[in-house]
Design a protein around this motif. Structure first.
Motif, PDB file in Angstrom:
ATOM      1  N   ALA A  16       3.548   2.150  -3.413  1.00 22.04           N
ATOM      2  CA  ALA A  16       3.554   1.582  -2.036  1.00 22.04           C
ATOM      3  C   ALA A  16       2.650   0.476  -1.863  1.00 22.04           C
ATOM      4  CB  ALA A  16       3.087   2.802  -1.079  1.00 22.04           C
ATOM      5  N   CYS A  17       1.712   0.310  -2.986  1.00 22.84           N
ATOM      6  CA  CYS A  17       0.831  -0.710  -2.948  1.00 22.84           C
ATOM      7  C   CYS A  17       1.285  -1.992  -3.611  1.00 22.84           C
ATOM      8  CB  CYS A  17      -0.494  -0.441  -3.244  1.00 22.84           C
ATOM      9  SG  CYS A  17      -1.402   0.688  -2.064  1.00 22.84           S
ATOM     10  N   GLN A  18       2.640  -1.737  -4.428  1.00 26.09           N
ATOM     11  CA  GLN A  18       2.960  -2.668  -5.233  1.00 26.09           C
ATOM     12  C   GLN A  18       3.381  -3.826  -4.639  1.00 26.09           C
ATOM     13  OE1 GLN A  18       5.721  -1.546  -8.140  1.00 26.09           O
ATOM     14  NE2 GLN A  18       5.493  -3.085  -9.523  1.00 26.09           N
ATOM     15  N   GLY A  19       2.804  -5.126  -5.023  1.00 26.82           N
ATOM     16  CA  GLY A  19       3.199  -6.400  -4.246  1.00 26.82           C
ATOM     17  C   GLY A  19       2.555  -6.701  -3.243  1.00 26.82           C
TER      18      GLY A  19
ATOM     19  N   PHE B 223       3.144   6.234   4.550  1.00 31.43           N
ATOM     20  CA  PHE B 223       1.711   6.386   5.234  1.00 31.43           C
ATOM     21  C   PHE B 223       1.088   4.920   4.745  1.00 31.43           C
ATOM     22  CE2 PHE B 223      -2.726   6.831   4.130  1.00 31.43           C
ATOM     23  CZ  PHE B 223      -3.329   6.943   5.186  1.00 31.43           C
ATOM     24  N   VAL B 224       1.179   4.621   3.648  1.00 30.74           N
ATOM     25  CA  VAL B 224       0.607   3.455   3.109  1.00 30.74           C
ATOM     26  C   VAL B 224       1.211   2.269   3.659  1.00 30.74           C
ATOM     27  CG1 VAL B 224       0.261   1.878   0.860  1.00 30.74           C
ATOM     28  CG2 VAL B 224      -0.292   4.554   0.740  1.00 30.74           C
ATOM     29  N   ARG B 225       2.720   2.313   3.479  1.00 30.71           N
ATOM     30  CA  ARG B 225       3.323   1.284   3.985  1.00 30.71           C
ATOM     31  C   ARG B 225       3.220   0.995   5.393  1.00 30.71           C
ATOM     32  NH1 ARG B 225       6.856   3.218  -0.015  1.00 30.71           N
ATOM     33  NH2 ARG B 225       7.953   4.322   1.479  1.00 30.71           N
ATOM     34  N   THR B 226       3.031   2.050   6.402  1.00 27.87           N
ATOM     35  CA  THR B 226       2.841   1.853   7.837  1.00 27.87           C
ATOM     36  C   THR B 226       1.627   1.223   7.942  1.00 27.87           C
ATOM     37  OG1 THR B 226       4.352   4.130   7.927  1.00 27.87           O
ATOM     38  CG2 THR B 226       2.729   3.114   9.901  1.00 27.87           C
ATOM     39  N   LEU B 227       0.537   1.508   7.255  1.00 23.66           N
ATOM     40  CA  LEU B 227      -0.833   0.989   7.653  1.00 23.66           C
ATOM     41  C   LEU B 227      -0.893  -0.601   7.215  1.00 23.66           C
ATOM     42  CD1 LEU B 227      -1.776   4.090   8.110  1.00 23.66           C
ATOM     43  CD2 LEU B 227      -3.665   3.383   6.746  1.00 23.66           C
ATOM     44  N   LEU B 228      -0.081  -1.005   6.013  1.00 25.36           N
ATOM     45  CA  LEU B 228      -0.290  -2.159   5.639  1.00 25.36           C
ATOM     46  C   LEU B 228       0.726  -3.112   6.607  1.00 25.36           C
ATOM     47  CD1 LEU B 228       0.102  -1.747   1.794  1.00 25.36           C
ATOM     48  CD2 LEU B 228      -1.973  -2.474   2.931  1.00 25.36           C
TER      49      LEU B 228
ATOM     50  N   GLY C 178      -1.474  -9.862  12.083  1.00 20.50           N
ATOM     51  CA  GLY C 178      -2.117 -11.205  11.516  1.00 20.50           C
ATOM     52  C   GLY C 178      -3.161 -11.094  10.577  1.00 20.50           C
ATOM     53  N   HIS C 179      -3.384 -10.008  10.093  1.00 19.14           N
ATOM     54  CA  HIS C 179      -4.462  -9.868   8.921  1.00 19.14           C
ATOM     55  C   HIS C 179      -4.010  -9.576   7.613  1.00 19.14           C
ATOM     56  CE1 HIS C 179      -7.909 -10.029  11.752  1.00 19.14           C
ATOM     57  NE2 HIS C 179      -6.874  -9.465  12.651  1.00 19.14           N
ATOM     58  N   GLY C 180      -2.928 -10.084   7.277  1.00 16.65           N
ATOM     59  CA  GLY C 180      -2.294  -9.946   5.992  1.00 16.65           C
ATOM     60  C   GLY C 180      -3.130 -10.478   4.925  1.00 16.65           C
ATOM     61  N   GLN C 181      -3.715 -11.485   4.995  1.00 17.18           N
ATOM     62  CA  GLN C 181      -4.525 -12.080   3.984  1.00 17.18           C
ATOM     63  C   GLN C 181      -5.943 -11.508   3.281  1.00 17.18           C
ATOM     64  OE1 GLN C 181      -5.010 -12.621   7.132  1.00 17.18           O
ATOM     65  NE2 GLN C 181      -7.217 -13.215   7.827  1.00 17.18           N
ATOM     66  N   ARG C 182      -6.030 -10.217   4.157  1.00 19.79           N
ATOM     67  CA  ARG C 182      -7.374  -9.684   3.685  1.00 19.79           C
ATOM     68  C   ARG C 182      -6.567  -8.340   2.744  1.00 19.79           C
ATOM     69  NH1 ARG C 182     -10.808 -11.504   7.624  1.00 19.79           N
ATOM     70  NH2 ARG C 182      -9.572 -11.771   9.597  1.00 19.79           N
ATOM     71  N   GLU C 183      -7.350  -8.021   1.881  1.00 19.95           N
ATOM     72  CA  GLU C 183      -7.098  -6.886   0.811  1.00 19.95           C
ATOM     73  C   GLU C 183      -7.514  -5.531   1.793  1.00 19.95           C
ATOM     74  OE1 GLU C 183      -7.671  -4.989  -3.752  1.00 19.95           O
ATOM     75  OE2 GLU C 183      -8.784  -6.881  -3.069  1.00 19.95           O
ATOM     76  N   VAL C 184      -6.596  -4.597   1.400  1.00 18.74           N
ATOM     77  CA  VAL C 184      -6.800  -3.163   1.910  1.00 18.74           C
ATOM     78  C   VAL C 184      -7.151  -2.268   0.938  1.00 18.74           C
ATOM     79  CG1 VAL C 184      -5.696  -1.418   3.485  1.00 18.74           C
ATOM     80  CG2 VAL C 184      -5.156  -3.841   3.889  1.00 18.74           C
ATOM     81  N   TYR C 185      -8.314  -1.704   1.218  1.00 16.00           N
ATOM     82  CA  TYR C 185      -8.668  -0.354   0.516  1.00 16.00           C
ATOM     83  C   TYR C 185      -7.979   0.952   0.771  1.00 16.00           C
ATOM     84  CZ  TYR C 185     -12.183  -3.860  -1.660  1.00 16.00           C
ATOM     85  OH  TYR C 185     -12.782  -4.952  -2.381  1.00 16.00           O
ATOM     86  N   PHE C 186      -7.600   1.633   0.085  1.00 10.85           N
ATOM     87  CA  PHE C 186      -7.380   2.996   0.475  1.00 10.85           C
ATOM     88  C   PHE C 186      -8.294   3.829  -0.680  1.00 10.85           C
ATOM     89  CE2 PHE C 186      -3.425   0.843   1.629  1.00 10.85           C
ATOM     90  CZ  PHE C 186      -3.032   1.530   2.710  1.00 10.85           C
TER      91      PHE C 186
END
Length: 423
Positions: A49-52, A257-262, A269-277
């Protein structure tokens, strides 16, 4: 999770392709048994789900800190989330990398900070102003700048057990939401801290997405305020806490779950930030069972008791949280051959709170084996030596192979570091 990780074959429970009866006979009981395939499949659900996407996964070591379990994840490229220098040592011993490890926890000691800074951890999740002061001083003594994220308490109800809810303002964790902006200004002014992110963890065994989205919305609002003060936050840490099915819970599928949060973070408008799970339970919980043997069946005036050789020291969750774990015979009896009864499944520890399951319908005899399911998370890691009971062995099954990944303790080991007074 792999459907066949723990399944019955000809009426006998198997871990992957190994009989649970054979495991108990060879290694004794109580016995923790983990499935490598189940661990791998759960990880791949997160990784896929995090790929790409700008996202990374850090395994919460506290859920299951066995070196073999951590090594499975390290080989898959996992990062890690730790809460002590002891857990850092485990990560490194298991092949994990310090630069991909996040150091969480509400009360880090100075020596723990020092060890983590020397090792080069990815980030410190800081939970108070005094902790900022301490970390700045330790980093100064080493001539370093510590990478910092502040854990913010968003006052969001995770709708879970009060002992594992961590995001309310009445909890000990994190910096109060209303004080967070000031705390970021304070951190930014400290010369030996490098403020790089924001962190939030609202609880554990959460079975709905909505509390996460509520917390994220509050975090993103705060991020925008913080950046107007001059800071730049490169990542958002959404913590862990996704629940699993113990009985009839219906948590969201990991990938959804992962895709919904991302998607939600990007839409804001915060897609430039890395998200840690930082998942724990959802990676390891249903990848493990605990095997135990029935010692006695004891009828009582109001209840029948199945007394087994595992106890609250082996699996603390029922006594601590009144948690439910499915309990089933390892060998299924043919229909009608053994009458079932309602039992409380209890252990030999001298406490009324020593129980593993209440009011369970079981068709069993003394000497038979039971499997306590969903025991891979907060099972062995929370076990103790109460009543001078050696802790269980841990086994990792990989296909048709069973590997001892922690030997059963011996009684003499339990007091080897003790001494009597001199004559």
């Amino acid at each position: 999770m792999t459907p066949s990780a723990f399944a019955y074959v000809d009426g006998v429970l198997h871990a992957e392709r190994v009989s649970a009866v054979d495991l108990a006979e060879q290694f004794g009981t109580p016995l923790y048994v983990y499935s490598r395939a189940a661990l791998t499949d759960a990880w791949q659900a997160y990784a896929g789900a995090c790929q790409g996407r700008r996202a990374s996964v850090h395994v919460a070591v506290k859920a299951n800190s066995n070196l073999a379990v951590l090594n499975v994840f390290a080989r898959l490229g996992a990062g890690f989330d730790i809460v002590s220098s002891g857990e850092l040592a485990r990560v490194l011993a298991a092949g994990g990398k310090a630069e991909n490890t996040v150091f969480s926890g509400v009360a880090k000691r100075a020596d723990e900070m020092r060890e983590a800074l020397i090792a080069g951890v990815k980030c410190f999740n800081v939970e108070s102003i005094p902790e900022l002061d301490r970390l700045n001083a330790v980093a100064a003594s080493l001539g370093k700048r510590a990478p910092v994220s502040l854990r913010v308490n968003p006052d969001v109800d995770a709708k879970t057990h009060p002992y594992i809810s961590t995001g309310l303002k009445s909890n000990k964790f994190g910096i109060a939401f209303d004080e967070a902006r000031t705390a970021y200004r304070t951190a930014a002014a400290m010369p030996h801290l490098n403020v790089i992110g924001i962190d939030c963890h609202i609880g554990s065994q959460i079975t709905e997405v909505a509390p996460y989205l509520d917390a994220i919305d509050k975090l993103l609002e705060l991020v925008e305020q913080i950046e107007t003060d001059g800071a730049t936050l490169s990542h958002i840490d959404v913590g862990g806490g996704l629940g699993i099915t113990y009985l009839d819970e219906t948590p969201p599928e990991i990938g959804h779950f992962v895709r919904t949060l991302l998607d939600h973070i990007e839409a804001r408008g915060h897609g430039q930030r890395e998200v840690y799970f930082e998942p724990g339970r959802s990676l390891v919980g249903n990848a493990g069972v605990m095997l135990t043997r029935v010692e006695f069946l004891k009828p009582g005036a109001e209840k029948n008791f199945a007394i087994v050789d595992a106890a609250m020291n082996d699996l603390a969750r029922p006594a601590m949280y009144e948690a439910f774990h499915a309990i089933a015979p390892v060998v299924q009896h043919a229909a009608g051959t053994t009458p079932g009864q309602i039992y409380d499944v209890v252990g030999p520890v001298c406490e009324s709170g020593d129980w593993l399951g209440r009011d369970r319908h079981l068709a069993i005899h003394p000497g038979e084996l039971l499997a306590v399911h969903s025991a891979g998370a907060y099972g062995f890691t929370m076990s103790s030596n109460y009543n001078t009971r050696p802790r269980a062995a841990e086994i990792m099954v990989d296909g048709d192979q069973a590997h001892v990944v922690r030997a059963r303790e011996e009684v003499t080991q339990l007091f080897a570091q003790e001494a009597v007074l001199p004559a």
